[in-house]
Each structure stands twice: as C-alpha cells, then as structure tokens.
Design a protein around this motif. Structure first.
Motif, mmCIF file in Angstrom:
data_model
loop_
_atom_site.group_PDB
_atom_site.id
_atom_site.type_symbol
_atom_site.label_atom_id
_atom_site.label_comp_id
_atom_site.label_asym_id
_atom_site.label_seq_id
_atom_site.Cartn_x
_atom_site.Cartn_y
_atom_site.Cartn_z
ATOM 1 N N THR A 113 42.421 14.791 68.896
ATOM 2 C CA THR A 113 42.981 15.940 69.606
ATOM 3 C C THR A 113 42.818 17.206 68.776
ATOM 4 O O THR A 113 43.061 17.205 67.577
ATOM 5 N N ILE A 114 42.376 18.277 69.453
ATOM 6 C CA ILE A 114 42.338 19.599 68.833
ATOM 7 C C ILE A 114 43.056 20.557 69.773
ATOM 8 O O ILE A 114 42.769 20.593 70.968
ATOM 9 N N GLU A 115 43.987 21.323 69.238
ATOM 10 C CA GLU A 115 44.689 22.320 70.033
ATOM 11 C C GLU A 115 44.356 23.710 69.505
ATOM 12 O O GLU A 115 44.373 23.939 68.295
ATOM 13 N N PHE A 116 44.049 24.615 70.431
ATOM 14 C CA PHE A 116 43.652 25.972 70.078
ATOM 15 C C PHE A 116 44.633 26.986 70.645
ATOM 16 O O PHE A 116 44.993 26.917 71.819
ATOM 17 N N GLU A 117 45.053 27.915 69.801
ATOM 18 C CA GLU A 117 45.742 29.114 70.252
ATOM 19 C C GLU A 117 44.671 30.178 70.460
ATOM 20 O O GLU A 117 43.889 30.459 69.546
ATOM 21 N N LEU A 118 44.640 30.768 71.650
ATOM 22 C CA LEU A 118 43.570 31.695 72.001
ATOM 23 C C LEU A 118 44.024 33.149 71.911
ATOM 24 O O LEU A 118 45.205 33.463 72.058
ATOM 25 N N ARG A 119 43.059 34.011 71.705
ATOM 26 C CA ARG A 119 43.339 35.443 71.723
ATOM 27 C C ARG A 119 43.655 35.887 73.142
ATOM 28 O O ARG A 119 43.099 35.367 74.111
ATOM 29 N N ASP A 120 44.529 36.867 73.262
ATOM 30 C CA ASP A 120 44.889 37.385 74.582
ATOM 31 C C ASP A 120 44.461 38.839 74.760
ATOM 32 O O ASP A 120 44.914 39.528 75.673
ATOM 33 N N ASP A 121 43.570 39.308 73.870
ATOM 34 C CA ASP A 121 43.158 40.712 73.910
ATOM 35 C C ASP A 121 41.652 40.876 74.076
ATOM 36 O O ASP A 121 41.108 41.939 73.766
ATOM 37 N N VAL A 122 40.995 39.848 74.585
ATOM 38 C CA VAL A 122 39.528 39.874 74.703
ATOM 39 C C VAL A 122 39.129 39.984 76.170
ATOM 40 O O VAL A 122 39.707 39.318 77.038
ATOM 41 N N VAL A 123 38.137 40.824 76.444
ATOM 42 C CA VAL A 123 37.606 40.952 77.806
ATOM 43 C C VAL A 123 36.117 40.627 77.816
ATOM 44 O O VAL A 123 35.417 40.832 76.821
ATOM 45 N N TYR A 124 35.671 40.112 78.940
ATOM 46 C CA TYR A 124 34.253 39.870 79.152
ATOM 47 C C TYR A 124 33.554 41.195 79.489
ATOM 48 O O TYR A 124 34.200 42.199 79.817
ATOM 49 N N HIS A 125 32.252 41.165 79.435
ATOM 50 C CA HIS A 125 31.469 42.352 79.774
ATOM 51 C C HIS A 125 31.711 42.784 81.219
ATOM 52 O O HIS A 125 31.563 43.962 81.549
ATOM 53 N N SER A 126 32.096 41.839 82.074
ATOM 54 C CA SER A 126 32.373 42.149 83.483
ATOM 55 C C SER A 126 33.697 42.863 83.665
ATOM 56 O O SER A 126 33.976 43.407 84.729
ATOM 57 N N GLY A 127 34.551 42.831 82.640
ATOM 58 C CA GLY A 127 35.887 43.405 82.746
ATOM 59 C C GLY A 127 36.969 42.352 82.920
ATOM 60 O O GLY A 127 38.160 42.655 82.804
ATOM 61 N N SER A 128 36.578 41.102 83.199
ATOM 62 C CA SER A 128 37.545 40.013 83.333
ATOM 63 C C SER A 128 38.177 39.709 81.980
ATOM 64 O O SER A 128 37.518 39.789 80.947
ATOM 65 N N LYS A 129 39.446 39.323 82.010
ATOM 66 C CA LYS A 129 40.138 38.998 80.768
ATOM 67 C C LYS A 129 39.888 37.540 80.403
ATOM 68 O O LYS A 129 40.005 36.649 81.248
ATOM 69 N N PHE A 130 39.564 37.292 79.144
ATOM 70 C CA PHE A 130 39.353 35.929 78.664
ATOM 71 C C PHE A 130 40.684 35.190 78.602
ATOM 72 O O PHE A 130 41.693 35.739 78.163
ATOM 73 N N SER A 131 40.673 33.905 79.043
ATOM 74 C CA SER A 131 41.892 33.099 78.991
ATOM 75 C C SER A 131 41.539 31.627 78.839
ATOM 76 O O SER A 131 40.360 31.243 78.855
ATOM 77 N N ALA A 132 42.560 30.806 78.745
ATOM 78 C CA ALA A 132 42.370 29.360 78.626
ATOM 79 C C ALA A 132 41.614 28.798 79.822
ATOM 80 O O ALA A 132 40.896 27.798 79.699
#
Length: 202
Positions: A65-84
C-alpha cells in the motif's frame, strides 16, 4: 536555436503524431511528454532522492500500500484543477483490460486505486515491489480527466488536446510539421525543481 524568438528547434529522426507516451512509447515522444505532463513524484538523479511533484508526501502503511497526499494548488493547461480524481482516472485507464498498450506491464503491478479525499489517494499493489516509487516517478504521467474523457478515441488526447500540469503546454502536435510547446508560467511558479529556460521548443 532562434534566439530572437526564444525558440529551440529540434530535429528528430522518426516522426510521431502524439505526445502521449502511453500510446507511443518512443524516446522522442518522452522528451515532450516529460515537459507537458506531471508525475506524482520525480527522482532527483543528481542527489539520489525522490522529490514531490503533484503529491506533497507519501507513506507505505504496509508493503502493498502507498498513500499519497496531493497538492491542491495545481491546475492543468486547460484550466481544470488537479485532484485525486485525475489520479484514479489515469490509473484506472491504464489498468483497464480493454485498453491496449504496448508496455502495459509497466502499470499492472498496481491492483487498484482508491480516492480517500479530494487530495488523498491509496494505491494497492499486486504484491510488494521494491521499485514502486521509481516506476511511479518515471512511467506514470497524470491525464487531465476532464479533457481525456471527452474523446471517443482516447488516442486523440495526445494529438488534439494534450493538457497536462508541466512547465510546457502543447500548442500544436502534427506528424508532419512537428510539435510546438510553450512555457506555462503557472506551473513554473509551482514546481521549483522544474526548469523552462527557453520559451518555446519545436
């Protein structure tokens, strides 16, 4: 180089029609793919350590098992927000038996991915793997799920709308005229370990 236009011109021996390295796993494709798409983590080869990118941190609660805490301040080039959801979408796509990829074995050591929160995911592995973080760092680039899911033919994503989180965004992808990418300032400000010294690469 075209210094006045801040453009680096690159000649390649073999033409390619996509910068999606899952679809076309070629060296030339990877050169652009690494700049356009983001990974959960990267490996700093100079200093011999892993660095966070789209993930802020990670733990191994147990060997499978690997658990990741992700950044919540990243956007894609399209403008969509990166999420889990993007991570789950990407990995589920790679694991889908209906999706035919040349080197599918690079990804199928992962058994499943679960979203624990908008900024946390859990990967469950088929069995313990000593190189799991290396594989994630070098082989797993995250799709913009909002864009990727709109294509009936998913291979069009890397040709028509290859939206990523990298320090370069794709302006055009054409097998005949080549690829044009341009520096993406929002990502450059977010990822201090990445560099984009040239404005455009073609």
């Amino acid at each position: 180089a075209q210094k006045a236009k801040e453009t680096l011109l690159i000649a390649t021996q073999d033409p390619f029609s996509t910068i999606d390295s899952y679809v076309q796993p070629a060296v030339e494709v990877a050169q652009f793919s690494r700049s356009v798409f983001g990974n959960l983590l990267v490996f700093d080869e100079k200093n011999g350590k892993f660095l966070p990118e789209l993930a802020k941190s990670w733990i191994h609660p147990n060997p499978t098992t690997i658990e990741f805490e992700l950044r919540d301040d990243v956007v894609y080039h399209s403008g969509s927000k990166f999420s889990a959801d993007d991570v789950k979408y990407t990995i589920d796509y790679l694991l889908d038996p209906k999706v035919k990829l040349r080197f599918k074995g690079r990804y199928t050591w992962i058994k499943s991915v679960d979203v624990l929160s908008p900024s946390k995911i859990r990967l469950t592995l088929q069995s313990p793997l000593a190189t799991d973080l290396f594989s994630l760092a070098y082989s797993f680039r995250m799709y913009d799920s909002a864009v990727h899911k709109t294509f009936a033919d998913k291979t069009d994503y890397g040709r028509q709308s290859p939206s990523g989180t990298g320090v370069y965004r794709a302006i055009s992808v054409d097998e005949n005229s080549g690829v044009l990418v341009e520096r993406f300032e929002p990502s450059l400000k977010k990822f201090k370990h990445l560099r984009a010294p040239i404005r455009r690469i073609q």
